[in-house]
Write an enzyme that holds these catalytic residues in place. Structure first.
Site, PDB file in Angstrom:
ATOM      1  N   GLU A   1      43.282  71.546  83.751  1.00  0.00           N
ATOM      2  CA  GLU A   1      42.540  71.759  84.995  1.00  0.00           C
ATOM      3  C   GLU A   1      42.891  70.614  85.945  1.00  0.00           C
ATOM      4  O   GLU A   1      42.601  69.450  85.654  1.00  0.00           O
ATOM      5  CB  GLU A   1      41.035  71.789  84.721  1.00  0.00           C
ATOM      6  CG  GLU A   1      40.584  73.033  83.968  1.00  0.00           C
ATOM      7  CD  GLU A   1      39.093  73.036  83.656  1.00  0.00           C
ATOM      8  OE1 GLU A   1      38.473  74.100  83.775  1.00  0.00           O
ATOM      9  OE2 GLU A   1      38.559  71.974  83.275  1.00  0.00           O
TER      10      GLU A   1
ATOM     11  N   SER B   1      35.847  65.483  81.854  1.00  0.00           N
ATOM     12  CA  SER B   1      35.552  66.901  81.691  1.00  0.00           C
ATOM     13  C   SER B   1      34.265  67.306  82.382  1.00  0.00           C
ATOM     14  O   SER B   1      33.969  68.504  82.473  1.00  0.00           O
ATOM     15  CB  SER B   1      35.442  67.245  80.203  1.00  0.00           C
ATOM     16  OG  SER B   1      34.392  66.507  79.607  1.00  0.00           O
TER      17      SER B   1
ATOM     18  N   ASN C   1      34.276  74.072  80.985  1.00  0.00           N
ATOM     19  CA  ASN C   1      33.025  73.507  80.489  1.00  0.00           C
ATOM     20  C   ASN C   1      31.807  74.154  81.125  1.00  0.00           C
ATOM     21  O   ASN C   1      30.772  74.338  80.479  1.00  0.00           O
ATOM     22  CB  ASN C   1      32.989  71.999  80.722  1.00  0.00           C
ATOM     23  CG  ASN C   1      33.769  71.241  79.661  1.00  0.00           C
ATOM     24  OD1 ASN C   1      34.265  71.830  78.712  1.00  0.00           O
ATOM     25  ND2 ASN C   1      33.893  69.938  79.827  1.00  0.00           N
TER      26      ASN C   1
ATOM     27  N   HIS D   1      42.474  67.389  83.641  1.00  0.00           N
ATOM     28  CA  HIS D   1      41.634  67.623  82.475  1.00  0.00           C
ATOM     29  C   HIS D   1      42.432  68.378  81.424  1.00  0.00           C
ATOM     30  O   HIS D   1      42.615  69.595  81.502  1.00  0.00           O
ATOM     31  CB  HIS D   1      40.378  68.404  82.862  1.00  0.00           C
ATOM     32  CG  HIS D   1      39.484  68.695  81.695  1.00  0.00           C
ATOM     33  ND1 HIS D   1      38.741  69.851  81.573  1.00  0.00           N
ATOM     34  CD2 HIS D   1      39.229  67.968  80.571  1.00  0.00           C
ATOM     35  CE1 HIS D   1      38.067  69.824  80.444  1.00  0.00           C
ATOM     36  NE2 HIS D   1      38.350  68.697  79.812  1.00  0.00           N
TER      37      HIS D   1
END
Length: 595
Positions: free
Chosen positions: A154, A121, A192, A142
């Site tokens: 992702e 991540s 993130n 991800h």
């Protein structure tokens, strides 16, 4: 034609890894689930069993489907078991050396055509890929926790990932019922990078004692309709995990200070206060791993009614004639207060009066109010052309437009007209409350009441205390908010209060991401709604709020702090200059039908 994946491997069976196993097996894909030891393998098997049993108990999975799912999973110790799979997804802890060792071993074990994917991540997929002799076949996948529920993946391509590998992985995500957002290899990816900047800033607000943890979390849940407050979310993620992600993004992302871990976060990790998993983080839990919060030394003490010095308020003055003023007149009248609405007209003003009636009529249609109560609320309202009729009220709420000078002049007049002990409140956000307060001879009785828009619908009020605001004034404001059916959060006197101070930098970061060409507006919105559970993506929200409103708020935050990371994104400024302000003008970040 996309490649058909019939057998995949998953390395690491913690919460995330076990969830990824479940995603594949639910969708008819055979899985080789690998751990480092028999004990770790048993824990992973138990995690998968608990998850699928919960799904059966909630009628989201039939027992036969659960049994078929488990039959597709082959639990093994050691990477050699992955010699015949088509794809491997690695889901081990976020340690680059560990991931590189695993990928080097996977490169040796797996077939030459096997695609190798990392669920990292925050780490560089490129740094992982170069540990192999097949970097063109390495990609990021991800998943978001919990993987069986969250719809986003992702897909992270490096500068050397083969195009056909990305295509194949995107097609696989579609087969799994996931929405794939394909992006380049940069720190934090989309979700993130946006989420942890916001979380880190929330820690800084709490660390500065600007707001309590309970009020901070309530502000973002109620004011932005987020599923969790930032401090509770950090406890769920794990403070050590958050610290490592922020540290990695800070080092890899150009050393943006918004990603430099807040000192308090580092101190708590050092002290072993890691969140739910340790039983103590920003909150205290009844045991490690539990979600049940128990009182601790930071828990606010319950105060008996009246013991906090709150003054009695029965008559309220509302000054202003705009949308906010109309909402407040109806809100206070419905709550049983006698309301004096100062609009500059002695009779009921056509526009404002109709707006109040329309709002109360809408409440009747929704079943939240009956006709008798609506009529009673309207009967409590007195319309006034001058401020003089505010001489006998107990609270004045200012909701005017026109800029700082107007507010200060108004409060100087209120100081002359109102009786001693009257609470004077400003709803404005462009000027520090203390500057308004010092225009009067009673700064102890002045504070901010920021009703989050739309005031009639959002159950949150930010009570802004200055360095001169008395405890009695704050207590009175809290009591009034409770009588209105609103949750009051008390904060210090700074730009953005709580909600805007956390919301607009997050939106600004999203604009910068789009401006850099890293992802599309749709991709970024998908990342935050599907990956983080936000009710709206940043660009949908910006177009709704108004880009001019967002720019003004961001400029105020930047002026106060001079923090480079808070400078408004040039793209936001350009769109506002061009008149592309969002839904109201028919165009913002997207095209809209003009209202």
């Amino acid at each position: 034609m996309a490649r058909e994946f019939t057998r995949v491997g998953v390395v690491g069976l913690g919460t995330m890894g076990a969830g990824i196993v479940e995603v594949f097996a639910r969708n008819g894909v055979d899985v080789v689930a690998v751990e480092i030891s028999e004990a770790a393998l048993a824990r992973g098997r138990a995690t998968l069993a608990r998850s699928t049993d919960r799904a059966v108990a909630k009628a989201k999975l039939a027992e036969a489907e659960r049994d078929a799912l488990h039959s597709r999973v082959d639990f093994q110790v050691g990477l050699d078991a992955l010699h015949a799979v088509d794809l491997v997804v690695e889901a081990v802890p976020e340690q680059l050396d560990l991931k590189r060792r695993i990928f080097a071993e996977l490169d040796r074990v797996c077939r030459p055509d096997t695609i190798l994917a990392t669920n990292t991540s925050s780490l560089s997929v490129t740094d992982v890929a170069v540990a192999t002799d097949r970097p063109r076949q390495v990609v990021g996948m991800h998943f978001f926790n919990p993987a069986p529920v969250m719809k986003l993946v992702e897909v992270v391509r490096t500068v050397i990932t083969a195009a056909e590998v990305v295509d194949d992985v995107e097609a696989l995500c579609a087969r799994l019922g996931k929405v794939a957002v394909t992006i380049g290899d940069r720190a934090g990816f989309i979700a993130n990078a946006l989420l942890f900047g916001y979380l880190n800033q929330a820690v800084s607000l709490f660390e500065a004692r600007y707001v309590t943890r309970e009020d901070l979390d309530a502000a973002m849940r109620l004011g932005c309709r987020l599923p969790m407050g930032p401090l509770a979310l950090l406890d769920l993620i794990g403070l050590d995990t958050a610290y490592e992600i922020l540290n990695t993004m800070y080092r890899r992302g150009g050393r943006d200070r918004r990603h430099a871990p807040a000192p308090l976060l580092r101190q708590m990790v050092t002290a072993g206060l890691l969140g739910r998993k340790s039983g103590r983080g920003f909150y205290t839990y009844d045991r490690p791993g539990s979600s049940t919060v128990v009182p601790d030394e930071w828990t606010p003490a319950a105060t008996p009614a009246g013991a906090d010095g709150a003054r009695e308020v029965t008559r309220v003055g509302i000054v202003g004639s705009g949308t906010l003023a109309a909402g407040l007149v109806g809100l206070f009248g419905r709550a049983g207060y006698q309301v004096v609405s100062v609009t500059g007209e002695a009779q009921e003003p056509t526009g404002l009066g109709q707006a109040v009636r329309d709002s109360l009529d809408e409440e009747v249609r929704r079943g939240g109010l009956d006709g008798v109560d609506r009529d009673a609320a309207l009967a409590r309202i007195t319309w006034s052309a001058t401020l003089d009729q505010l001489a006998d009220v107990d609270l004045v709420v200012e909701a005017v437009t026109g800029g700082p000078g107007v507010e200060q002049t108004l409060f100087a007049s209120l100081d002359e007209i109102c009786k001693p002990g009257v609470l004077l409140a400003t709803t404005g956000s462009s000027l520090p409350v203390i500057e308004v307060a010092m225009a009067t001879g009673r700064p102890a009785d002045v504070l901010g009441l920021h009703f989050v828009d739309p005031a009639a619908a959002v159950p949150l009020v930010e009570v802004v205390r200055t360095v001169r605001t008395s405890a009695e004034a704050t207590a009175t404001a809290r009591a009034v908010c409770a009588a209105l059916g609103r949750t009051a959060v008390v904060c210090g006197d700074r730009a953005g209060r709580v909600v805007d101070a956390l919301l607009f930098p997050y939106l600004n970061d999203a604009v910068r991401m789009l401006e850099a060409g890293y992802a599309t507006a749709d991709g970024i919105d998908h990342a935050m709604t599907l990956g983080c559970g936000y009710p709206a993506g940043p660009f949908a929200l910006l177009d709704t709020i108004g880009l001019d409103v967002a720019l003004a708020a961001q400029r105020a935050l930047y002026r106060e702090s001079r923090e480079p990371g808070l400078a408004p994104a040039p793209l936001l400024e350009h769109l506002v200059t061009a008149g592309y302000l969002g839904r109201g003008t028919g165009r913002g970040f997207r095209d809209h039908t003009p209202r």
